[in-house]
Scaffold this motif. Structure first.
Motif, short mmCIF file in Angstrom:
data_model
loop_
_atom_site.label_atom_id
_atom_site.label_comp_id
_atom_site.label_asym_id
_atom_site.label_seq_id
_atom_site.Cartn_x
_atom_site.Cartn_y
_atom_site.Cartn_z
N ARG A 21 3.96 -24.46 -10.03
CA ARG A 21 5.33 -24.85 -9.71
C ARG A 21 5.76 -24.34 -8.34
N ASN A 22 5.29 -23.17 -7.96
CA ASN A 22 5.73 -22.58 -6.69
C ASN A 22 4.88 -21.34 -6.38
N THR A 23 5.21 -20.68 -5.29
CA THR A 23 4.46 -19.49 -4.88
C THR A 23 4.55 -18.39 -5.94
N THR A 24 5.74 -18.24 -6.49
CA THR A 24 5.93 -17.18 -7.51
C THR A 24 4.96 -17.40 -8.67
N VAL A 71 -1.34 -10.07 0.79
CA VAL A 71 -0.45 -10.00 1.97
C VAL A 71 0.34 -11.28 2.17
N VAL A 72 1.54 -11.11 2.70
CA VAL A 72 2.34 -12.26 3.07
C VAL A 72 1.91 -12.70 4.47
N HIS A 73 1.68 -14.01 4.63
CA HIS A 73 1.19 -14.53 5.91
C HIS A 73 2.30 -14.49 6.96
N MET A 74 3.49 -14.95 6.56
CA MET A 74 4.63 -14.91 7.47
C MET A 74 5.82 -14.36 6.70
N SER A 75 6.45 -13.33 7.27
CA SER A 75 7.55 -12.68 6.53
C SER A 75 8.78 -13.57 6.47
N ASN A 76 9.37 -13.66 5.27
CA ASN A 76 10.61 -14.44 5.13
C ASN A 76 11.81 -13.68 5.67
N VAL A 77 11.66 -12.38 5.89
CA VAL A 77 12.77 -11.57 6.38
C VAL A 77 12.70 -11.42 7.90
N LEU A 99 1.42 -21.58 -1.91
CA LEU A 99 2.53 -22.20 -1.17
C LEU A 99 3.49 -22.91 -2.14
N SER A 100 4.69 -23.15 -1.63
CA SER A 100 5.74 -23.83 -2.41
C SER A 100 6.10 -25.14 -1.73
N GLY A 101 5.99 -26.25 -2.46
CA GLY A 101 6.33 -27.55 -1.89
C GLY A 101 7.79 -27.65 -1.44
N HIS A 102 8.68 -27.01 -2.20
CA HIS A 102 10.11 -27.21 -1.90
C HIS A 102 10.53 -26.59 -0.57
N LYS A 103 9.70 -25.72 0.00
CA LYS A 103 10.04 -25.13 1.30
C LYS A 103 9.47 -25.96 2.45
N MET A 104 8.71 -27.00 2.12
CA MET A 104 8.05 -27.77 3.18
C MET A 104 8.24 -29.27 2.96
N GLU A 125 6.26 -7.45 1.74
CA GLU A 125 6.04 -8.52 0.75
C GLU A 125 7.36 -9.04 0.21
N HIS A 126 7.37 -10.31 -0.11
CA HIS A 126 8.45 -10.91 -0.90
C HIS A 126 8.25 -10.42 -2.35
N HIS A 127 9.32 -10.38 -3.11
CA HIS A 127 9.20 -9.96 -4.51
C HIS A 127 8.13 -10.72 -5.27
N ALA A 128 7.96 -12.01 -4.90
CA ALA A 128 6.98 -12.85 -5.59
C ALA A 128 5.55 -12.32 -5.42
N GLY A 129 5.33 -11.58 -4.32
CA GLY A 129 4.00 -11.04 -4.07
C GLY A 129 3.88 -9.58 -4.48
N VAL A 178 -3.18 -14.43 -0.31
CA VAL A 178 -2.22 -14.65 0.78
C VAL A 178 -1.01 -15.43 0.26
N ASP A 179 0.17 -14.87 0.51
CA ASP A 179 1.43 -15.55 0.20
C ASP A 179 1.78 -16.42 1.41
N GLY A 180 1.57 -17.72 1.24
CA GLY A 180 1.78 -18.64 2.36
C GLY A 180 3.09 -19.41 2.26
N ALA A 181 4.04 -18.89 1.50
CA ALA A 181 5.30 -19.63 1.28
C ALA A 181 6.00 -19.98 2.59
N GLN A 182 5.95 -19.07 3.56
CA GLN A 182 6.62 -19.34 4.84
C GLN A 182 5.67 -19.86 5.91
N SER A 183 4.38 -19.54 5.79
CA SER A 183 3.46 -19.99 6.85
C SER A 183 3.06 -21.45 6.67
N1 PMP Z 1 7.05 -15.58 -0.64
C1 PMP Z 1 7.81 -15.74 0.43
C2 PMP Z 1 7.38 -15.16 1.74
C3 PMP Z 1 9.02 -16.45 0.34
O1 PMP Z 1 9.78 -16.62 1.43
C4 PMP Z 1 9.39 -16.99 -0.91
C5 PMP Z 1 10.69 -17.74 -1.07
N2 PMP Z 1 11.76 -17.17 -0.39
C6 PMP Z 1 8.54 -16.81 -2.00
C7 PMP Z 1 7.38 -16.10 -1.83
C8 PMP Z 1 8.86 -17.35 -3.35
O2 PMP Z 1 8.83 -18.73 -3.31
P1 PMP Z 1 9.22 -19.59 -4.58
O3 PMP Z 1 10.63 -19.22 -4.95
O4 PMP Z 1 9.11 -21.00 -4.12
O5 PMP Z 1 8.27 -19.25 -5.65
#
Ligand code: PMP
Length: 230
Positions: free
Chosen positions: A86-89, A164-170, A216-221, A116-120, A193-198
């Protein structure tokens, strides 16, 4: 880049000239083509994928497998490596629970980063709690980059996963994943690799990165919400 032309592609903003949408990193708006292709699927192709012995099901399966091939090309992966989630999480949880729960044990370490994002992060913490593994983190420098000099002490044979997160969301920082992966492989660790932002912003080549898993997450791209890839 002609923004007024681009706006036409996005029905939600095209119809609202007053609206300036600046939250694409959280979730992007959907272009007309994406909305139309979802509609087209439900109106013309919808059937059980991989489980029906009739023509419509075969056509739906073909479309589904075509999407898998496209994603593989997009990431330079092999089609059979594409897992729809469904998504990166969900992807990160899948790796942590499916691989981590089975393979980690007391004394093992999972190396993450302080950005890291919480998802990672949360999936590894939960699986560490269940297995007795320990989480350690690569610290940041004053400039918000990963302090790779810490790898000399952090990357030991105890480390079984480097996540590791590839590109930081913060911070927007692009991390040197290929270099980290190369070092991780030297101690036999898997690289996640968390590629949600990369994936939305950079060309991604999972082979060149040395990623064993990439999420990766489709909804971010520009894609639909509820469609992601591991
Ligand atoms: N990792 C990073 C770096 C993110 O920016 C996000 C979304 N902000 C996520 C993971 C989680 O993505 P999702 O909610 O689509 O699972």
């Amino acid at each position: 880049m002609d923004l007024s032309t681009l706006r036409v592609d996005f029905p939600l903003i095209a119809g609202r000239p007053d609206l300036v949408y600046l939250d694409s990193a959280a979730t992007s708006q959907k272009p007309r083509r994406v909305i139309e292709s979802l509609k087209r699927f439900y109106e013309t192709l919808n059937a059980n994928v991989h489980r029906g012995a009739y023509r419509l099901s075969a056509e739906a399966t073909e479309a589904y497998e075509e999407a898998r091939k496209r994603l593989a090309r997009f990431l330079n992966a092999n089609p059979q490596e594409i897992v729809f989630v469904r998504n990166t999480t969900e992807a990160m949880n899948l790796v942590a629970y499916a691989w981590g729960l089975r393979n980690l044990k007391e004394g093992d370490e999972v190396l993450v980063t302080e950005m890291e994002h919480h998802a990672g992060l949360v999936p590894w913490h939960l699986v560490a709690g269940l297995t007795g593994a320990r989480i350690r983190a690569i610290p940041l420098t004053e400039e918000g980059r990963l302090d790779l000099s810490a790898l000399d002490t952090l990357l030991t044979e105890r480390v079984k996963v480097v996540s590791v997160v590839h590109m930081s969301n913060v911070l927007g920082t692009i991390n040197p994943v290929a270099e980290i992966a190369r070092r991780a492989k030297e101690v036999g660790a898997l690289v996640v690799v968390d590629g949600a932002q990369s994936a939305p912003h950079l060309p991604v080549n999972v082979k060149a990165l040395g990623a064993d898993f990439f999420a990766l997450s489709g909804h971010k791209m520009l894609g639909p919400t509820g469609a992601g890839v591991l």
